[in-house]
Design a protein around this motif. Structure first.
Motif, PDB file in Angstrom:
ATOM      1  N   GLU A  55       0.891  -1.149  -0.083  1.00  0.00           N
ATOM      2  CA  GLU A  55      -0.206   0.087  -0.108  1.00  0.00           C
ATOM      3  C   GLU A  55       0.854   1.162  -0.036  1.00  0.00           C
ATOM      4  OE1 GLU A  55      -2.736  -0.200   3.280  1.00  0.00           O
ATOM      5  OE2 GLU A  55      -3.677  -1.952   2.413  1.00  0.00           O
ATOM      6  N   ALA A  56       1.878   1.507   0.705  1.00  0.00           N
ATOM      7  CA  ALA A  56       2.772   2.355   0.860  1.00  0.00           C
ATOM      8  C   ALA A  56       3.399   2.819  -0.571  1.00  0.00           C
ATOM      9  CB  ALA A  56       3.952   1.994   1.719  1.00  0.00           C
ATOM     10  N   PHE A  57       3.822   1.703  -1.434  1.00  0.00           N
ATOM     11  CA  PHE A  57       4.321   2.024  -2.522  1.00  0.00           C
ATOM     12  C   PHE A  57       3.668   3.298  -3.654  1.00  0.00           C
ATOM     13  CE2 PHE A  57       4.490   1.040  -7.528  1.00  0.00           C
ATOM     14  CZ  PHE A  57       5.522   1.451  -7.511  1.00  0.00           C
ATOM     15  N   LEU A  58       2.483   3.037  -3.648  1.00  0.00           N
ATOM     16  CA  LEU A  58       1.570   3.995  -4.596  1.00  0.00           C
ATOM     17  C   LEU A  58       1.753   5.329  -3.908  1.00  0.00           C
ATOM     18  CD1 LEU A  58      -1.602   2.326  -5.816  1.00  0.00           C
ATOM     19  CD2 LEU A  58       0.545   2.879  -7.273  1.00  0.00           C
ATOM     20  N   VAL A 196      15.530  12.860  -4.936  1.00  0.00           N
ATOM     21  CA  VAL A 196      15.660  11.723  -4.164  1.00  0.00           C
ATOM     22  C   VAL A 196      16.374  12.078  -2.963  1.00  0.00           C
ATOM     23  CG1 VAL A 196      16.308   9.376  -4.281  1.00  0.00           C
ATOM     24  CG2 VAL A 196      15.139   9.757  -5.923  1.00  0.00           C
ATOM     25  N   MET A 197      17.821  12.678  -3.294  1.00  0.00           N
ATOM     26  CA  MET A 197      18.567  13.259  -2.162  1.00  0.00           C
ATOM     27  C   MET A 197      17.910  14.184  -1.290  1.00  0.00           C
ATOM     28  SD  MET A 197      21.786  15.696  -2.550  1.00  0.00           S
ATOM     29  CE  MET A 197      20.636  17.041  -2.732  1.00  0.00           C
ATOM     30  N   ALA A 198      17.127  14.966  -1.448  1.00  0.00           N
ATOM     31  CA  ALA A 198      16.577  15.941  -0.646  1.00  0.00           C
ATOM     32  C   ALA A 198      15.225  14.956   0.163  1.00  0.00           C
ATOM     33  CB  ALA A 198      15.681  17.144  -1.370  1.00  0.00           C
ATOM     34  N   GLU A 199      14.827  14.165  -0.608  1.00  0.00           N
ATOM     35  CA  GLU A 199      13.977  13.339   0.297  1.00  0.00           C
ATOM     36  C   GLU A 199      14.544  12.327   1.341  1.00  0.00           C
ATOM     37  OE1 GLU A 199      10.402  12.492  -2.980  1.00  0.00           O
ATOM     38  OE2 GLU A 199      11.648  11.088  -2.784  1.00  0.00           O
ATOM     39  N   VAL A 200      15.740  11.965   1.016  1.00  0.00           N
ATOM     40  CA  VAL A 200      16.611  11.112   2.101  1.00  0.00           C
ATOM     41  C   VAL A 200      17.039  11.940   2.982  1.00  0.00           C
ATOM     42  CG1 VAL A 200      18.592   9.928   2.248  1.00  0.00           C
ATOM     43  CG2 VAL A 200      17.756   9.543   0.225  1.00  0.00           C
ATOM     44  N   LEU A 201      17.218  13.316   2.700  1.00  0.00           N
ATOM     45  CA  LEU A 201      17.759  14.099   3.930  1.00  0.00           C
ATOM     46  C   LEU A 201      16.634  14.896   4.782  1.00  0.00           C
ATOM     47  CD1 LEU A 201      20.636  15.811   1.947  1.00  0.00           C
ATOM     48  CD2 LEU A 201      20.893  13.922   3.667  1.00  0.00           C
ATOM     49  N   GLY A 202      15.374  14.911   4.171  1.00  0.00           N
ATOM     50  CA  GLY A 202      14.439  16.057   4.790  1.00  0.00           C
ATOM     51  C   GLY A 202      13.301  15.812   4.422  1.00  0.00           C
ATOM     52  N   GLY A 206       7.983   9.679   0.209  1.00  0.00           N
ATOM     53  CA  GLY A 206       8.644   9.798  -1.205  1.00  0.00           C
ATOM     54  C   GLY A 206       9.719   8.518  -1.317  1.00  0.00           C
ATOM     55  N   ALA A 207      10.173   8.417  -2.584  1.00  0.00           N
ATOM     56  CA  ALA A 207      11.176   7.567  -2.804  1.00  0.00           C
ATOM     57  C   ALA A 207      12.458   7.531  -1.971  1.00  0.00           C
ATOM     58  CB  ALA A 207      11.415   7.255  -4.393  1.00  0.00           C
ATOM     59  N   GLY A 208      12.925   8.762  -1.807  1.00  0.00           N
ATOM     60  CA  GLY A 208      14.172   8.977  -1.043  1.00  0.00           C
ATOM     61  C   GLY A 208      13.821   8.589   0.242  1.00  0.00           C
ATOM     62  N   PHE A 209      12.675   8.939   1.059  1.00  0.00           N
ATOM     63  CA  PHE A 209      12.267   8.651   2.506  1.00  0.00           C
ATOM     64  C   PHE A 209      12.297   6.947   2.429  1.00  0.00           C
ATOM     65  CE2 PHE A 209       8.999   7.124   5.251  1.00  0.00           C
ATOM     66  CZ  PHE A 209       9.567   7.614   6.474  1.00  0.00           C
ATOM     67  N   ALA A 210      11.709   6.179   1.378  1.00  0.00           N
ATOM     68  CA  ALA A 210      11.401   4.704   1.586  1.00  0.00           C
ATOM     69  C   ALA A 210      13.103   4.355   1.434  1.00  0.00           C
ATOM     70  CB  ALA A 210      10.894   4.420   0.408  1.00  0.00           C
ATOM     71  N   LEU A 211      13.853   4.972   0.522  1.00  0.00           N
ATOM     72  CA  LEU A 211      15.361   4.443   0.608  1.00  0.00           C
ATOM     73  C   LEU A 211      16.295   4.626   1.685  1.00  0.00           C
ATOM     74  CD1 LEU A 211      16.620   6.052  -3.028  1.00  0.00           C
ATOM     75  CD2 LEU A 211      16.892   3.523  -2.279  1.00  0.00           C
ATOM     76  N   TRP A 226      14.172  -0.037  -4.937  1.00  0.00           N
ATOM     77  CA  TRP A 226      13.818   1.524  -5.218  1.00  0.00           C
ATOM     78  C   TRP A 226      14.689   2.201  -5.934  1.00  0.00           C
ATOM     79  CZ3 TRP A 226       9.422   3.920  -4.288  1.00  0.00           C
ATOM     80  CH2 TRP A 226       8.587   3.748  -3.360  1.00  0.00           C
ATOM     81  N   VAL A 227      16.086   1.822  -6.058  1.00  0.00           N
ATOM     82  CA  VAL A 227      17.039   2.280  -6.875  1.00  0.00           C
ATOM     83  C   VAL A 227      16.692   1.854  -8.380  1.00  0.00           C
ATOM     84  CG1 VAL A 227      19.413   2.028  -7.552  1.00  0.00           C
ATOM     85  CG2 VAL A 227      18.760   2.266  -5.225  1.00  0.00           C
ATOM     86  N   VAL A 228      16.178   0.743  -8.495  1.00  0.00           N
ATOM     87  CA  VAL A 228      15.843   0.142  -9.791  1.00  0.00           C
ATOM     88  C   VAL A 228      14.477   1.016 -10.117  1.00  0.00           C
ATOM     89  CG1 VAL A 228      14.787  -1.719 -11.171  1.00  0.00           C
ATOM     90  CG2 VAL A 228      16.846  -2.062  -9.526  1.00  0.00           C
ATOM     91  N   LEU A 229      13.607   1.349  -9.437  1.00  0.00           N
ATOM     92  CA  LEU A 229      12.519   2.187  -9.693  1.00  0.00           C
ATOM     93  C   LEU A 229      12.949   3.546 -10.208  1.00  0.00           C
ATOM     94  CD1 LEU A 229       9.780   0.959  -7.181  1.00  0.00           C
ATOM     95  CD2 LEU A 229       9.812   0.576  -9.638  1.00  0.00           C
ATOM     96  N   VAL A 230      13.808   4.006  -9.543  1.00  0.00           N
ATOM     97  CA  VAL A 230      14.321   5.536  -9.995  1.00  0.00           C
ATOM     98  C   VAL A 230      15.145   5.497 -11.143  1.00  0.00           C
ATOM     99  CG1 VAL A 230      16.003   7.371  -9.213  1.00  0.00           C
ATOM    100  CG2 VAL A 230      14.476   6.160  -7.369  1.00  0.00           C
ATOM    101  N   LEU A 231      15.812   4.497 -11.338  1.00  0.00           N
ATOM    102  CA  LEU A 231      16.439   4.361 -12.670  1.00  0.00           C
ATOM    103  C   LEU A 231      15.391   4.299 -13.940  1.00  0.00           C
ATOM    104  CD1 LEU A 231      19.499   2.228 -11.891  1.00  0.00           C
ATOM    105  CD2 LEU A 231      19.614   4.559 -12.299  1.00  0.00           C
TER     106      LEU A 231
END
Length: 269
Positions: A55-58, A196-202, A206-211, A226-231
């Motif tokens: 469910e979280a993917f979408l 993605v970088m911004a989501e990872v940091l703050g 989003g995909a970065g948060f999930a990463l 998630w890396v494959v999905l971003v690519l």
């Protein structure tokens, strides 16, 4: 004597070979590092199937996609508009030069920290970072391409009373085609990375948060999924959007070159 360049169909086997080489290198490196540090391609595929059924993917995917569209779109539009205006107005170009230098010189991490302070965690912060870091590159490419437009062609367009749209379509855009194609490609792929970088940091989604969440739980399969999905998103944007746009821009350039050749031929005659 060099022959004609190979067609995309002739180069396709080499691209496929490159993909296979990357997959093989991934497999060997994953076996060497172990499943805790790097999932194998098969493990990533299994995690990808499981992830896409959750469910979280979408929610995460849709949030990141919206941020990419807004950030990249606004960054390209801002850089393109300012570049077109500055190319025709030297005073505006001089006025924008310090800002251009500042944005292209400041480290990206400083922009991220300031954006987190100003906007907090969320979409506004992510989109702001993408726009600020992408717009200068598009601006520079647009400006340099515009400055290379033949002044004689612009004068001819004025003599024949071309309107702004006709001058843009038949004179300016053909000259801008090569730098714009390069700028759009760099901005799109770079924009996805920035989001993605911004989501990872703050960011809280989003995909970065999930990463980041998969990294903290040492779930390497989900992380690489998630890396494959971003690519895949970058590939989709390049093949589905940028390639048709590049084809359109280069067609305008070919048409303009043909018209210039006809004018020169008529003059020689």
């Amino acid at each position: 004597m060099n022959g004609p360049p190979p067609s995309p169909r002739e180069l396709a086997p080499w691209s496929a070979l490159g993909v296979l080489a990357l997959g093989l290198a991934w497999q060997l490196l994953a076996l060497r590092l172990g499943p805790l540090l790097m999932a194998t391609p098969l493990q990533t595929l299994r995690a990808l199937v499981t992830l896409m059924g959750s469910e979280a993917f979408l929610h995460h995917a849709a949030t990141s996609l919206l941020r990419v569209v807004l950030g990249v779109g606004l960054g390209i539009a801002t850089g393109l508009a300012l570049g077109l205006l500055a190319g025709r107005r030297p005073r505006l170009r001089a006025l924008l030069e310090p800002l251009r230098w500042l944005l292209m010189s400041v480290p990206g991490v400083i922009v991220v920290v300031l954006a987190m302070l100003w906007f907090g965690m969320g979409s506004a912060m992510v989109v702001f970072i993408a726009v600020v870091l992408l717009a200068p590159g598009v601006y520079v490419n647009t400006l340099k391409g515009l400055l290379l437009v033949d002044p004689g062609l612009l004068e001819m367009a004025r003599v024949y009373r071309f309107g702004r749209w006709r001058r843009l379509r038949h004179v300016v855009l053909p000259a801008l085609a090569p730098p714009l194609c390069a700028a759009f490609l760099i901005a799109t792929s770079g924009g996805v990375r920035l989001v993605v970088m911004a989501e990872v940091l703050g960011a809280a989604d989003g995909a970065g948060f999930a990463l980041a969440n998969a990294r903290s739980t040492f779930d390497s399969g989900e992380l690489y999924a998630w890396v494959v999905l971003v690519l895949g998103l970058v590939a989709l944007l390049e093949l589905g959007l940028l390639r048709p746009l590049q084809s359109r821009l280069t067609r305008w350039q070919d048409e303009a070159d043909g018209r210039r050749g006809a004018v020169r031929g008529g003059g020689d005659a």
